[in-house]
Enzyme design. Structure first.
Site, short mmCIF file in Angstrom:
data_model
loop_
_atom_site.label_atom_id
_atom_site.label_comp_id
_atom_site.label_asym_id
_atom_site.label_seq_id
_atom_site.Cartn_x
_atom_site.Cartn_y
_atom_site.Cartn_z
N GLN A 123 9.92 38.37 -5.93
CA GLN A 123 9.80 38.96 -4.61
C GLN A 123 8.32 39.04 -4.27
O GLN A 123 7.57 39.77 -4.92
CB GLN A 123 10.44 40.34 -4.68
CG GLN A 123 10.33 41.18 -3.49
CD GLN A 123 10.90 42.57 -3.80
OE1 GLN A 123 11.94 42.71 -4.45
NE2 GLN A 123 10.21 43.60 -3.35
N GLY A 124 7.88 38.26 -3.28
CA GLY A 124 6.45 38.17 -2.98
C GLY A 124 6.05 39.04 -1.81
O GLY A 124 6.04 38.60 -0.67
N SER A 126 3.42 42.18 -2.28
CA SER A 126 2.06 42.73 -2.41
C SER A 126 1.00 41.66 -2.34
O SER A 126 1.21 40.51 -2.73
CB SER A 126 1.92 43.45 -3.75
OG SER A 126 2.80 44.53 -3.83
N SER A 158 6.61 40.36 -9.93
CA SER A 158 7.31 40.54 -11.19
C SER A 158 8.14 39.30 -11.51
O SER A 158 8.91 38.83 -10.67
CB SER A 158 8.20 41.77 -11.08
OG SER A 158 8.90 41.97 -12.28
N GLU A 241 18.20 49.59 -2.76
CA GLU A 241 18.63 49.86 -4.12
C GLU A 241 17.82 50.96 -4.79
O GLU A 241 17.92 51.17 -5.98
CB GLU A 241 18.64 48.59 -4.98
CG GLU A 241 19.87 48.64 -5.89
CD GLU A 241 20.07 47.38 -6.67
OE1 GLU A 241 19.27 47.15 -7.57
OE2 GLU A 241 21.01 46.65 -6.37
#
Lengths: 374, 339, 374, 339
Positions: A123-124, A126, A158, A241
């Site tokens: 997940q891009g 930051s 991550s 979530e």
């Protein structure tokens, strides 16, 4: 007011426990995305969960999900944590973004594989220059006919070293201010122009990476939702979530506490009166946190700022817990096995990542308590 | 009453700072735990340390020293902490001070003072004080040949370093007895207390330097790094954290100065009491200040490549050595154990 | 580095101790300005100190002072506190403002009486609308020939109910911005138009009052310093006796701690391991505070912001001490003698009066640490 | 799982709030400690309380009650805390619950439920639990005739209130035995634990209401009071304090709800464990939130005329009653007392 499980939930929980009894042992080493071997082990764990029907619980059945209420995701996280199992695949928020915003074509293309855990996703969001200020992102995805051309840099991504796909938040609208210019794209990490650089954390963890995009072409069909809708989708994801994942995190903290308590009870670790008292206070905190997360789940205001309250509370309690556990360990906190010190270091990151403690307090003050902006 | 450093002492601080910075520049934390330099200085660095007289200055003249006061040693230790110097200067100085208190032969002490013979102090397995017997650990023992347990009159060889949170210091298990030291005499209570007070005062100074370094770097970052269109350090919430860190650092400095002065000026037991108080206070404060620094740095402070964790680790290491705040406060609390 | 007394200071200290041994007992009931009787007792104590040569230690001999270094004021405060004596007269900062800024005529008129403690003085700075923001004062002293006409309201004026004189900070310059429009005046509290209203604190203390000025005439000769110089004089005052008074306050905290320690040691108060440990930690704090105040005195930067560091440290330590002492007292903290609860309440005021903890931190951040203003 | 109040419960909360506000409006803290109203309600107020059914609702039907759940009682107690009501409702309810658990005669309990006979619970001298024997104190005993020590079967007359930090509740020493109560039977362990859990859950709710009131008032003040040309509440440093207070209050609410639910839903020992945890957490948090409120109020919060100290005092009083965080955490810590 009723904190007990409904019969359906109780049955689900019992089934999950039975499954874990039979299958957990072979997957205890699924330690995340740190090396090629650990990625393989982790994907094997994810696929086992998926095959048993525990991935995509709250997603539509049409795309491989199970169409259950969110609560089931929380029960899953809770039970895995309590059993000391590795976490479930961290894809729920990505799957929800796709399921709730993407075109039918993109959904059918992406969701089934995502939910079968065949490949790693990241997940891009930051960026190095942005920190807690997500609206100031500068990575661009310039529209160019039937594609976008992506240039820029992401950080704290991550699993990026091992990912095939990236859900990317990038600026598509030059003339729109701040968060209104952002869009969400599915990017193939094997495209030419994608470059990755591992980030080693102070704890030694290698979970994160920087990702560089240099003229990376992305088909227009990979746009999730509308152009300019990226910020809204991101906020939806971050809120989505939160609750279930919190439940899992609290369960993991519970195991840290239980281990410390067992060490003291059994006499393995000597603890004087003051330390025992601090451990008791930490166990009070943690019990309250469990009750709070349960209430939060029931009482959730999706997209609201209640998540900031929960994060502030969790961080406060987690950081204190790690101080107590470190003091209990005494010299072993600094000598020997470096893992507990690494866990402590990670507790310090809790007040930074996803918006610092200071920013979270400001969000609570301004959005929940309606205090005037400075 | 004259609570300040003399002009000479300020000049000494400056020269210590220069060499400490030089030594630090030769040690690299690399890209990760797999990549970090060991804390043993190379020969050139160690001879610079010896030439500077750091190892000798505190010893008595007959042992090759200059009888420097504990305040001067505190000045040195603060600079070593400030630059997170990886050379085992404090370990050597403390081992020599202990041996001198046991009447060790001048020849040995002179060798230590010259940097020719490298010793580390043997501490109890929980690091809270000097070892009384074997099965103990040598602290700040990078590159050391021996650790002496004076109560046994034995110098032990040293094993490979055990994993230690602080990357700038080595802790090593005692190995086989390597030689015996005859003629050691236990110090009287007064001297033993003073020796412990001295060791504690150096660790307090090391903690002070460490927290000042973390605070200075956080201030630098806060002045230059922008978020939401303004320097991070212009936000009141960040200012509150940094102001608290400054208060803790200044209070620790006050404790450090008094404890160091007390080592040579007060009766041993009183000096030790002051040193315990200072060590308890600085241990707690250094961790808080280093944690605050990481908070101000944000994500970047959590990476191996950023220096913030090096300070936090050094703070934790120095906190544990010769007893943390809980250890010393437990001792202090026994004073109230009435009926 | 030397923390021991010079021979002259040691002799002064010994003399003071001897004097206290002989005279303290008859003055223990000098409890401050709370009622006509307590004012009488307090003034008697102040006059006894003055007669023995202990008032105005650091003031010029020409006006009844003793011309000694500031350190002697600190020793006085320290010894009185440690002996459990009532505090010295709270006039040092007023006397210094007059001695350092007033005309010769005003000095001769005011200082001798002030230093003989014949009358009570108060200090009119704070206002209801200003709080920590002293530069926004609105009480006016309009120049009118050879007098000023004062209108406005002061609050938190200590001893105002019993004062003959008030050193007043008021706005004389209409066209000057904020702090440049303020001047300092000596006001006769018996002038027509002065009205006072007692403030009862939550602790029950009656030390403070509000003072109302309605067309009060003050001779121009009662101006201290120049017009517009009021802010500078006020800052000078606030920094001046900070150190010595801090020393006294720390001494008083030391007595609170010593009493608690004695109670525990003698078994009068039961204290379990965790409480003893907290008491030990509080005693560590307090010892460090003593050393810090001593260093501050030596290393003082008059008019600087080091006072904010000392106040932040003192407040932090004092508030924690009162939590520990309250917990030690157990049920007696809330039951029976209300004095300890009152002391606790007063500890809460420490982070408010004279600039809140938040403002003090901001002063440290901006003036000492040179962080940019927001 | 259904973690929320029902529509009925929300309506009940509203009606409780209205009457609580009315009762509070008849009590005055005056200009100083010399001037404060005693916490005993006048006859009119007390009959309003009885008419509202607050004293009866929890009792069993045969004792004149409506068998309300602990969650409903929690709703009531929170409102009493929010408005700092000075009438001894909780004392009466807790005394009745205890007597019912000892099988007291219906006639007596009905009189209590109707407000005709006013009882207070007898607590141990340190207030940490029900009294086992004499030399104890009656808590929340304003206007009460007796306090019963069931273990002795004796109702004691009550002396004059002793000074108590909380101005809204009276604590009174037990005086002469006034009458005997025959036929009381000790409750089994299960019931005794549940009765203690019930008392604790009410105090947690009282603390929750108190901290919410302090926080709400501080927020109001922060929104309206200007300093340095802007509302106090627009300063980040103040926002940080208020956000922390909100977090503590919401976490205490979570604890309060669970503990109240547990009283009727879980085995007695489990309910008591949950209540201890909630009482420990809310006791610590309420004091912090009320202290924070005073900080935000600034000077005005320190005066007798401002309500801030009334909340802080009530928080300290409710913290002490049935045991503060240290008391309960000490009990919890005994679980770890291994070898």
């Amino acid at each position: 007011m009723d904190y007990s499980d409904d019969p359906e939930v109780a049955a689900f929980r019992a089934g999950l426990r039975a499954w874990l009894r039979d299958h957990l042992d072979e997957h205890r080493d699924a330690t995340g995305y740190e090396s090629a071997e650990s990625v393989e082990r982790t994907l094997r764990w994810h696929r086992a969960l998926a095959a048993a029907g525990y991935v995509g619980l709250s997603l539509p059945a049409a795309y491989g999900g199970h169409g259950l209420p969110d609560l089931y995701e929380a029960v899953l996280n809770d039970e895995l944590a309590t059993a000391g199992a590795p976490p479930p695949p961290p894809i729920g928020h990505i799957a929800h973004a796709v399921a709730d915003f993407a075109s039918e074509e993109l959904k059918s293309r992406v969701l089934p594989g995502l939910l079968r855990c065949t490949e790693v996703w990241c997940q891009g969001f930051s960026e190095p220059g942005a920190g807690s200020d997500l609206a100031s992102l500068t990575t661009t995805a310039a529209p160019d006919g039937d594609r976008f051309v992506v240039d820029g840099q992401k950080i704290w991504t991550s699993g990026a070293m091992w990912s095939r796909w990236c859900l990317l938040l990038a600026r598509t609208e030059r003339d729109q201010p701040r968060h209104r210019g952002l869009s969400m794209l599915v990017v193939d990490m094997e495209s030419p122009g994608v470059d990755r650089r591992e980030i080693v954390l102070a704890s030694g963890s290698r979970e994160f990476a920087e990702v560089f995009f240099d003229g990376v072409e992305v088909p227009a069909a990979n746009l999730v939702g509308e152009r300019g809708q990226g910020w809204r989708i991101a906020m939806h994801m971050l809120s989505y979530e939160r609750g279930p994942a919190d439940m899992g995190w609290v369960g993991r903290l519970g195991r840290v506490l239980a281990a410390a308590r067992d060490d003291v009870r059994s006499g393995r670790v000597p603890a004087d009166g003051p330390l025992r008292r601090r451990l008791a206070a930490a166990s009070v905190d943690l019990r309250v946190l469990q009750w709070h997360v349960a209430r939060s789940l029931a009482d959730r205001d999706p997209g609201g700022s209640a998540g900031s309250v929960d994060k502030l509370l969790t961080t406060r309690i987690e950081q204190n817990l790690h101080h107590v556990v470190g003091d209990l360990a005494g010299p072993s906190f600094v000598l020997g096995d470096p893992a507990p010190y690494g866990d402590y270091l990670w507790s310090r990151a809790q007040s930074i990542y996803g918006g610092t403690q200071q920013i979270q307090r400001q969000i609570v003050a301004q959005r929940v308590l309606r205090l005037p902006r400075g | 009453m004259e609570i300040e450093l003399t002009a000479e002492q300020r000049a000494f601080r400056e020269s210590c700072g220069k060499l400490a910075a030089h030594l630090a520049s030769r040690w690299h934390r690399g890209r990760g735990p797999h990549d970090v330099d060991p804390p043993a200085p190379d020969e050139t660095s160690w001879s610079r340390v010896a030439e500077a007289g750091w190892l000798a200055m505190r010893l008595r003249e007959e042992n090759g020293g200059a009888e420097a006061g504990a305040v001067d040693m505190m000045i040195l230790a603060e600079q070593l902490g400030y630059h997170a110097v990886a050379a085992p200067v404090l370990g050597t100085v403390i081992a020599a001070e202990q041996l001198q208190s046991w009447g060790a032969p001048s020849a040995l002490l002179e060798e230590v003072a010259e940097g020719a013979r490298r010793l580390a102090p043997a501490l109890a397995p929980d690091l809270t004080g000097f070892a009384g017997a074997t099965r103990s650990l040598a602290w700040d023992a990078a590159g050391a040949e021996f650790a002496v347990v004076p109560a046994e009159g034995i110098a032990y060889a040293l094993g490979e370093p055990v994993p230690f949170a602080d990357q700038t210091r080595a802790v090593r298990p005692l190995g086989e007895p390597a030689r015996t030291l005859a003629g050691l005499t236990p110090p009287d209570g007064e001297t033993a207390a003073r020796t412990s007070a001295f060791a504690l005062s150096l660790l307090v100074a090391d903690l002070l330097g460490t927290m000042q370094a973390a605070l200075d770097a956080a201030l630098d970052h806060a002045r230059t790094r922008a978020q939401f269109g303004a320097p991070v350090g212009s936000f009141q919430a960040v200012q509150q954290i940094l102001a608290d860190s400054h208060v803790l650092t200044e209070a620790s400095r006050s404790a450090c100065w008094y404890a160091a002065w007390a080592v040579d000026a007060l009766p041993g037991e009183e000096a030790l009491r002051a040193a315990r108080v200072a060590k308890a206070y600085a241990s707690r404060s250094a961790v808080e200040v280093c944690e605050n620094a990481i908070q101000v740095f944000g994500g970047i402070g959590m990476t191996w490549e950023a220096p913030a964790h090096i300070w936090l680790r050094r703070a934790h290491g120095a906190r544990a050595a010769f007893g943390d705040e809980h250890h010393h406060e437990a001792v202090i609390a026994t004073e109230f154990s009435g009926s």
